[in-house]
Design a protein around this motif. Sequence first.
Motif, PDB file in Angstrom:
ATOM      1  N   ASN A  45       0.839  -1.178   0.000  1.00 10.97           N
ATOM      2  CA  ASN A  45       0.000   0.000   0.000  1.00 10.97           C
ATOM      3  C   ASN A  45       0.887   1.245   0.000  1.00 10.97           C
ATOM      4  O   ASN A  45       1.786   1.381   0.820  1.00 10.97           O
ATOM      5  CB  ASN A  45      -0.896  -0.052   1.242  1.00 10.97           C
ATOM      6  CG  ASN A  45      -1.980   0.995   1.176  1.00 10.97           C
ATOM      7  OD1 ASN A  45      -1.954   1.858   0.321  1.00 10.97           O
ATOM      8  ND2 ASN A  45      -2.927   0.884   2.078  1.00 10.97           N
ATOM      9  N   ASP A  59       0.107   4.263   0.850  1.00 11.29           N
ATOM     10  CA  ASP A  59      -0.074   5.096   2.040  1.00 11.29           C
ATOM     11  C   ASP A  59       0.804   4.603   3.175  1.00 11.29           C
ATOM     12  O   ASP A  59       1.363   5.398   3.926  1.00 11.29           O
ATOM     13  CB  ASP A  59      -1.546   5.103   2.473  1.00 11.29           C
ATOM     14  CG  ASP A  59      -2.422   5.874   1.505  1.00 11.29           C
ATOM     15  OD1 ASP A  59      -1.866   6.769   0.820  1.00 11.29           O
ATOM     16  OD2 ASP A  59      -3.626   5.601   1.441  1.00 11.29           O
ATOM     17  N   ASP A  60       0.961   3.302   3.284  1.00 10.28           N
ATOM     18  CA  ASP A  60       1.825   2.762   4.314  1.00 10.28           C
ATOM     19  C   ASP A  60       3.285   3.132   4.041  1.00 10.28           C
ATOM     20  O   ASP A  60       4.033   3.453   4.969  1.00 10.28           O
ATOM     21  CB  ASP A  60       1.683   1.233   4.382  1.00 10.28           C
ATOM     22  CG  ASP A  60       0.352   0.801   4.979  1.00 10.28           C
ATOM     23  OD1 ASP A  60      -0.251   1.634   5.689  1.00 10.28           O
ATOM     24  OD2 ASP A  60      -0.042  -0.348   4.734  1.00 10.28           O
ATOM     25  N   LYS A 100       4.398   5.756   2.473  1.00 14.20           N
ATOM     26  CA  LYS A 100       4.571   7.191   2.774  1.00 14.20           C
ATOM     27  C   LYS A 100       4.652   7.414   4.282  1.00 14.20           C
ATOM     28  O   LYS A 100       5.451   8.206   4.760  1.00 14.20           O
ATOM     29  CB  LYS A 100       3.431   8.006   2.172  1.00 14.20           C
ATOM     30  CG  LYS A 100       3.513   8.128   0.669  1.00 14.20           C
ATOM     31  CD  LYS A 100       2.355   8.949   0.136  1.00 14.20           C
ATOM     32  CE  LYS A 100       2.364   8.951  -1.380  1.00 14.20           C
ATOM     33  NZ  LYS A 100       1.228   9.668  -1.916  1.00 14.20           N
TER      34      LYS A 100
END
Length: 184
Positions: free
Chosen positions: A10, A12-13, A15
């Motif tokens: 993912n 978002d993870d 980042k």
Amino acid sequence: MRTKRMSSGNDDDDKALFRDAVQVDKRIRHDTIETAPRKKTQLQRRAERHERQQQTAEFEFSTRYQAHFPAGPLRFVADGQSPYLAKQLRRGDYSPELMLDLHGLTQAQARSELVAMIRAAQRQHIDCCAIMHGHGQGILRENLPHWLVQHPAVRAFHQAPAEWGGDAAILVLIQHELNATDAG
């Protein structure tokens, strides 16, 4: 102590992991570099010093110096110059490019204007100047040649031909000033 999390793919993870790993404690406030001013070369400093001296220094004419002039029309040729220059001035071979009118000036004012005219002629590479001293009481007419022979930039002078003022004027040849661009 921090623990590593496994990325599940993912973004978002990823980042979040990056933000955790790179924590900025202090913000950069000024990111431009100020350079020190360039140092002037020795030639530039010397040229500036010479220019300041030229602007502030004034040539001082002696009021007591009395040169000897031969009988006849007023004439002078500096040492090291061709004696033919006086004849060329008399015949009108040189036309004045700069004229100075001393009518109505005191001796001190006339000396100051004379220095300014010679300096201007040197800077502008003007060879010949006409100086109108007039008839009047003859004070400037008498003193002007004695002042001119003292200045190192005066190559020669002669009583002006009729078209340039006759016996009320003098034609003067000026030595050009050498500067850094002329010498190199």
